[in-house]
Design a protein around this motif. Structure first.
Motif, PDB file in Angstrom:
ATOM      1  N   GLY A 183      60.044  12.117 -19.863  1.00 12.75           N
ATOM      2  CA  GLY A 183      60.556  12.927 -20.993  1.00 12.75           C
ATOM      3  C   GLY A 183      60.250  14.396 -20.779  1.00 12.75           C
ATOM      4  N   TYR A 184      59.011  14.696 -20.358  1.00 17.35           N
ATOM      5  CA  TYR A 184      58.622  16.084 -20.075  1.00 17.35           C
ATOM      6  C   TYR A 184      59.526  16.650 -18.968  1.00 17.35           C
ATOM      7  CZ  TYR A 184      54.008  15.579 -22.388  1.00 17.35           C
ATOM      8  OH  TYR A 184      52.984  15.413 -23.281  1.00 17.35           O
ATOM      9  N   THR A 185      59.781  15.805 -17.952  1.00 16.49           N
ATOM     10  CA  THR A 185      60.550  16.280 -16.789  1.00 16.49           C
ATOM     11  C   THR A 185      61.974  16.634 -17.194  1.00 16.49           C
ATOM     12  OG1 THR A 185      59.228  14.795 -15.464  1.00 16.49           O
ATOM     13  CG2 THR A 185      61.175  15.709 -14.405  1.00 16.49           C
TER      14      THR A 185
ATOM     15  N   ILE B  51      49.048  24.517 -14.750  1.00 18.53           N
ATOM     16  CA  ILE B  51      48.407  23.197 -14.595  1.00 18.53           C
ATOM     17  C   ILE B  51      49.424  22.079 -14.864  1.00 18.53           C
ATOM     18  CG2 ILE B  51      46.650  21.641 -15.532  1.00 18.53           C
ATOM     19  CD1 ILE B  51      45.034  24.164 -16.286  1.00 18.53           C
ATOM     20  N   THR B  52      50.136  22.197 -16.009  1.00 20.26           N
ATOM     21  CA  THR B  52      50.930  21.040 -16.444  1.00 20.26           C
ATOM     22  C   THR B  52      52.172  20.792 -15.599  1.00 20.26           C
ATOM     23  OG1 THR B  52      51.949  22.475 -18.090  1.00 20.26           O
ATOM     24  CG2 THR B  52      50.214  21.010 -18.853  1.00 20.26           C
ATOM     25  N   PHE B  53      52.917  21.860 -15.270  1.00 20.57           N
ATOM     26  CA  PHE B  53      54.171  21.595 -14.537  1.00 20.57           C
ATOM     27  C   PHE B  53      53.911  20.918 -13.183  1.00 20.57           C
ATOM     28  CE2 PHE B  53      55.825  24.886 -17.540  1.00 20.57           C
ATOM     29  CZ  PHE B  53      56.699  24.042 -18.203  1.00 20.57           C
TER      30      PHE B  53
ATOM     31  N   LEU C  16      43.787  15.220 -27.995  1.00 28.27           N
ATOM     32  CA  LEU C  16      43.738  14.220 -26.912  1.00 28.27           C
ATOM     33  C   LEU C  16      42.369  14.240 -26.238  1.00 28.27           C
ATOM     34  CD1 LEU C  16      47.186  14.764 -25.139  1.00 28.27           C
ATOM     35  CD2 LEU C  16      46.323  12.604 -26.009  1.00 28.27           C
ATOM     36  N   THR C  17      41.911  15.469 -25.928  1.00 29.75           N
ATOM     37  CA  THR C  17      40.595  15.599 -25.277  1.00 29.75           C
ATOM     38  C   THR C  17      39.511  15.057 -26.201  1.00 29.75           C
ATOM     39  OG1 THR C  17      41.455  17.659 -24.390  1.00 29.75           O
ATOM     40  CG2 THR C  17      39.128  17.226 -24.003  1.00 29.75           C
ATOM     41  N   ALA C  18      39.582  15.419 -27.492  1.00 28.51           N
ATOM     42  CA  ALA C  18      38.569  14.956 -28.453  1.00 28.51           C
ATOM     43  C   ALA C  18      38.591  13.438 -28.533  1.00 28.51           C
ATOM     44  CB  ALA C  18      38.839  15.573 -29.823  1.00 28.51           C
ATOM     45  N   SER C  19      39.817  12.861 -28.506  1.00 32.72           N
ATOM     46  CA  SER C  19      39.937  11.404 -28.644  1.00 32.72           C
ATOM     47  C   SER C  19      39.206  10.676 -27.518  1.00 32.72           C
ATOM     48  CB  SER C  19      41.420  11.026 -28.673  1.00 32.72           C
ATOM     49  OG  SER C  19      41.587   9.681 -28.366  1.00 32.72           O
ATOM     50  N   TYR C  20      39.439  11.102 -26.242  1.00 35.71           N
ATOM     51  CA  TYR C  20      38.798  10.334 -25.155  1.00 35.71           C
ATOM     52  C   TYR C  20      37.367  10.782 -24.870  1.00 35.71           C
ATOM     53  CZ  TYR C  20      39.996  13.902 -21.590  1.00 35.71           C
ATOM     54  OH  TYR C  20      40.098  15.046 -20.877  1.00 35.71           O
ATOM     55  N   THR C  21      36.984  11.993 -25.344  1.00 36.16           N
ATOM     56  CA  THR C  21      35.617  12.457 -25.074  1.00 36.16           C
ATOM     57  C   THR C  21      34.627  11.926 -26.104  1.00 36.16           C
ATOM     58  OG1 THR C  21      36.601  14.495 -24.248  1.00 36.16           O
ATOM     59  CG2 THR C  21      34.229  14.525 -24.571  1.00 36.16           C
TER      60      THR C  21
ATOM     61  N   ALA D 132      43.296   6.495 -31.287  1.00 31.37           N
ATOM     62  CA  ALA D 132      44.662   7.014 -31.521  1.00 31.37           C
ATOM     63  C   ALA D 132      45.207   7.804 -30.334  1.00 31.37           C
ATOM     64  CB  ALA D 132      44.679   7.887 -32.779  1.00 31.37           C
ATOM     65  N   TYR D 133      44.710   7.503 -29.131  1.00 26.83           N
ATOM     66  CA  TYR D 133      45.130   8.297 -27.971  1.00 26.83           C
ATOM     67  C   TYR D 133      46.648   8.202 -27.742  1.00 26.83           C
ATOM     68  CZ  TYR D 133      45.105  10.602 -23.480  1.00 26.83           C
ATOM     69  OH  TYR D 133      45.347  11.506 -22.470  1.00 26.83           O
ATOM     70  N   ASP D 134      47.193   6.952 -27.831  1.00 34.35           N
ATOM     71  CA  ASP D 134      48.631   6.791 -27.555  1.00 34.35           C
ATOM     72  C   ASP D 134      49.477   7.571 -28.555  1.00 34.35           C
ATOM     73  OD1 ASP D 134      47.938   5.223 -25.499  1.00 34.35           O
ATOM     74  OD2 ASP D 134      48.344   3.306 -26.507  1.00 34.35           O
TER      75      ASP D 134
ATOM     76  N   LEU E 275      52.603  12.532 -29.838  1.00 34.38           N
ATOM     77  CA  LEU E 275      52.705  13.742 -30.677  1.00 34.38           C
ATOM     78  C   LEU E 275      52.715  15.001 -29.802  1.00 34.38           C
ATOM     79  CD1 LEU E 275      52.829  13.904 -33.727  1.00 34.38           C
ATOM     80  CD2 LEU E 275      50.377  14.383 -33.765  1.00 34.38           C
ATOM     81  N   HIS E 276      51.823  15.007 -28.794  1.00 40.38           N
ATOM     82  CA  HIS E 276      51.766  16.161 -27.880  1.00 40.38           C
ATOM     83  C   HIS E 276      53.103  16.278 -27.125  1.00 40.38           C
ATOM     84  CE1 HIS E 276      49.886  19.288 -25.519  1.00 40.38           C
ATOM     85  NE2 HIS E 276      50.187  18.675 -24.385  1.00 40.38           N
ATOM     86  N   ALA E 277      53.609  15.122 -26.666  1.00 43.44           N
ATOM     87  CA  ALA E 277      54.871  15.146 -25.916  1.00 43.44           C
ATOM     88  C   ALA E 277      56.003  15.677 -26.801  1.00 43.44           C
ATOM     89  CB  ALA E 277      55.206  13.745 -25.411  1.00 43.44           C
TER      90      ALA E 277
HETATM   91  C1  HEM Z   1      50.552  26.121 -24.312  1.00 42.06           C
HETATM   92  C2  HEM Z   1      50.759  25.120 -23.500  1.00 42.06           C
HETATM   93  C3  HEM Z   1      49.944  23.837 -23.456  1.00 42.06           C
HETATM   94  C4  HEM Z   1      48.669  23.596 -23.845  1.00 42.06           C
HETATM   95  C5  HEM Z   1      47.685  24.595 -24.424  1.00 42.06           C
HETATM   96  C6  HEM Z   1      48.382  22.205 -23.581  1.00 42.06           C
HETATM   97  C7  HEM Z   1      47.168  21.581 -23.831  1.00 42.06           C
HETATM   98  C8  HEM Z   1      46.850  20.295 -23.469  1.00 42.06           C
HETATM   99  C9  HEM Z   1      45.545  19.675 -23.580  1.00 42.06           C
HETATM  100  C10 HEM Z   1      44.287  20.355 -24.114  1.00 42.06           C
HETATM  101  C11 HEM Z   1      45.658  18.403 -23.134  1.00 42.06           C
HETATM  102  C12 HEM Z   1      44.529  17.365 -23.015  1.00 42.06           C
HETATM  103  C13 HEM Z   1      44.043  17.448 -21.590  1.00 42.06           C
HETATM  104  C14 HEM Z   1      42.879  16.571 -21.271  1.00 42.06           C
HETATM  105  O1  HEM Z   1      41.793  16.770 -21.858  1.00 42.06           O
HETATM  106  O2  HEM Z   1      43.025  15.702 -20.409  1.00 42.06           O
HETATM  107  C15 HEM Z   1      47.014  18.204 -22.711  1.00 42.06           C
HETATM  108  C16 HEM Z   1      47.517  17.040 -22.191  1.00 42.06           C
HETATM  109  C17 HEM Z   1      48.751  16.914 -21.605  1.00 42.06           C
HETATM  110  N1  HEM Z   1      49.723  17.870 -21.562  1.00 42.06           N
HETATM  111 FE1  HEM Z   1      49.680  19.652 -22.486  1.00 42.06          FE
HETATM  112  N2  HEM Z   1      49.494  21.614 -23.047  1.00 42.06           N
HETATM  113  C18 HEM Z   1      50.463  22.583 -22.938  1.00 42.06           C
HETATM  114  C19 HEM Z   1      51.727  22.442 -22.444  1.00 42.06           C
HETATM  115  C20 HEM Z   1      52.164  21.336 -21.780  1.00 42.06           C
HETATM  116  C21 HEM Z   1      53.408  21.254 -21.065  1.00 42.06           C
HETATM  117  C22 HEM Z   1      54.420  22.398 -20.919  1.00 42.06           C
HETATM  118  C23 HEM Z   1      53.481  20.002 -20.553  1.00 42.06           C
HETATM  119  C24 HEM Z   1      54.561  19.350 -19.752  1.00 42.06           C
HETATM  120  C25 HEM Z   1      55.599  19.926 -19.229  1.00 42.06           C
HETATM  121  C26 HEM Z   1      52.278  19.303 -20.950  1.00 42.06           C
HETATM  122  C27 HEM Z   1      51.985  18.001 -20.594  1.00 42.06           C
HETATM  123  C28 HEM Z   1      50.801  17.371 -20.866  1.00 42.06           C
HETATM  124  C29 HEM Z   1      50.508  16.005 -20.456  1.00 42.06           C
HETATM  125  C30 HEM Z   1      51.433  15.086 -19.667  1.00 42.06           C
HETATM  126  C31 HEM Z   1      49.228  15.726 -20.926  1.00 42.06           C
HETATM  127  C32 HEM Z   1      48.479  14.399 -20.774  1.00 42.06           C
HETATM  128  C33 HEM Z   1      48.879  13.599 -21.979  1.00 42.06           C
HETATM  129  C34 HEM Z   1      48.674  12.144 -21.804  1.00 42.06           C
HETATM  130  O3  HEM Z   1      47.560  11.723 -21.438  1.00 42.06           O
HETATM  131  O4  HEM Z   1      49.639  11.405 -22.094  1.00 42.06           O
HETATM  132  N3  HEM Z   1      51.512  20.131 -21.714  1.00 42.06           N
HETATM  133  N4  HEM Z   1      47.733  19.366 -22.925  1.00 42.06           N
END
Ligand code: HEM
Length: 286
Positions: free
Chosen positions: A38-40, A125-127, A222-227, A233-235, A240-242
């Motif tokens: 979905g992100y891709t 980091i994320t891309f 997410l970080t708070a949930s696993y730490t 509620a991680y899933d 929600l993050h996605a």
């Molecule tokens: C302002 C931009 C963003 C911030 C501040 C942010 C912040 C975060 C944080 C804090 C986590 C938890 C990381 C951890 O502790 O492991 C996370 C997870 C994640 N983020 Fe973001 N993120 C941002 C943008 C994005 C973007 C642009 C993408 C994808 C294109 C993305 C994809 C992901 C994915 C795949 C995870 C792991 C979620 C999972 O375990 O399913 N994030 N992000």
């Protein structure tokens, strides 16, 4: 009509190129996580939209003339050395330090600097992680170390319980803290500066901040949930993050965030000493 067709071709080309790089960089999708599809697709759409809009913008006669003349002037052999030095200075002073905005107002400078660096770090980091360009594996024979692979090639290895690992694996946490600080500072300025408050528009001024706050807050949860909460509620939080990230990526080419791609072109045009050097040139028509 001709402009639209050309812009569609540029958009399609940019998205196809990124798609190809994802396939190659993840070693034929070997290191690509299907859960992140979905992100891709949202990123590919954003790429199409950004290249489309950029091509439409560049095709406007004033922008096009400015662009061509700017490069001609920049590449003039007589001034090339000086222009390169000026360009490097601008990248450092204007991009890295955001000098142009601190000059206007301290609060504005602090907000922009935090938001920009938070987003730059998060994107860096994320891309690559989502595209499968970077992944980590435990080192053979040493279960306490990780090795980072870039485009499938082995690079540095480091102990799992080291300060490097702590900093690297919490990179998104540091980015979130910067983004949230930037959002707070920008909100404060929008609410307390009467001049700014009078000109605010919800879609242009508040929505981008709300989107960045939602992405960072859900990421931190997410970080708070696993730490601290054993994955409670991680899933749900991952979805929600996605949702917050994907909606923002889909909106990227249309709203305020397009300035991220447009403004550097205008700023670099200044560096080239092109025609219209000065204030008016940064107000190119959209
Ligand atoms: C302002 C931009 C963003 C911030 C501040 C942010 C912040 C975060 C944080 C804090 C986590 C938890 C990381 C951890 O502790 O492991 C996370 C997870 C994640 N983020 Fe973001 N993120 C941002 C943008 C994005 C973007 C642009 C993408 C994808 C294109 C993305 C994809 C992901 C994915 C795949 C995870 C792991 C979620 C999972 O375990 O399913 N994030 N992000």
């Amino acid at each position: 009509m001709k402009e639209r067709i050309q812009a569609t071709i540029w958009g399609g080309f940019a998205a196809a190129l990124l798609g190809l790089l994802i396939v190659l960089g993840s070693r034929r999708l070997d290191h690509f996580d299907a859960a992140l599809v979905g992100y891709t697709f949202a990123t590919l759409f954003a790429m199409f939209g950004i290249a489309y809009r950029y091509a439409m913008w560049l095709q406007r006669p004033p922008t096009w003339r400015y662009w061509i003349r700017g490069w001609q002037l920049f590449l003039q052999p007589r001034y090339l050395g000086r222009n390169l030095v000026q360009l490097a200075r601008r990248i450092g002073v204007m991009f890295a330090l955001n000098a142009f905005i601190w000059r206007r107002d301290f609060l504005r400078g602090a907000a922009h600097w935090c938001l920009m660096w938070g987003c730059v770090i998060a994107a860096a980091i994320t891309f690559p992680l989502v595209f499968g360009w970077i992944h980590f594996e435990t080192v053979e024979g040493d279960l306490h170390s990780y090795r980072a692979f870039v485009f499938g090639f082995p690079t540095l290895a480091f102990p799992i319980h080291s300060w490097i690992a702590f900093i690297v694996f919490h990179g998104l946490v540091w980015a979130s803290i910067l983004v949230i600080a930037g959002v707070m500072l920008a909100m404060k300025r929008r609410m307390s500066d009467y001049g700014a408050a009078a000109l605010q528009q919800f879609g242009e001024d508040y929505l981008p901040l709300i989107a960045l706050f939602a992405i960072s807050a859900t990421g931190l949860m997410l970080t708070a949930s696993y730490t601290w909460m054993r994955g409670y509620a991680y899933d749900f939080l991952a979805i929600l993050h996605a949702i917050t990230v994907i909606l923002t990526l889909l909106w990227l080419p249309f709203g305020k965030f397009f300035h991220i791609f447009q403004r550097p072109a205008v700023r670099l045009a200044h560096a080239r000493g092109g025609p219209g050097r000065g204030r008016a040139s940064s107000r190119l028509p959209l």
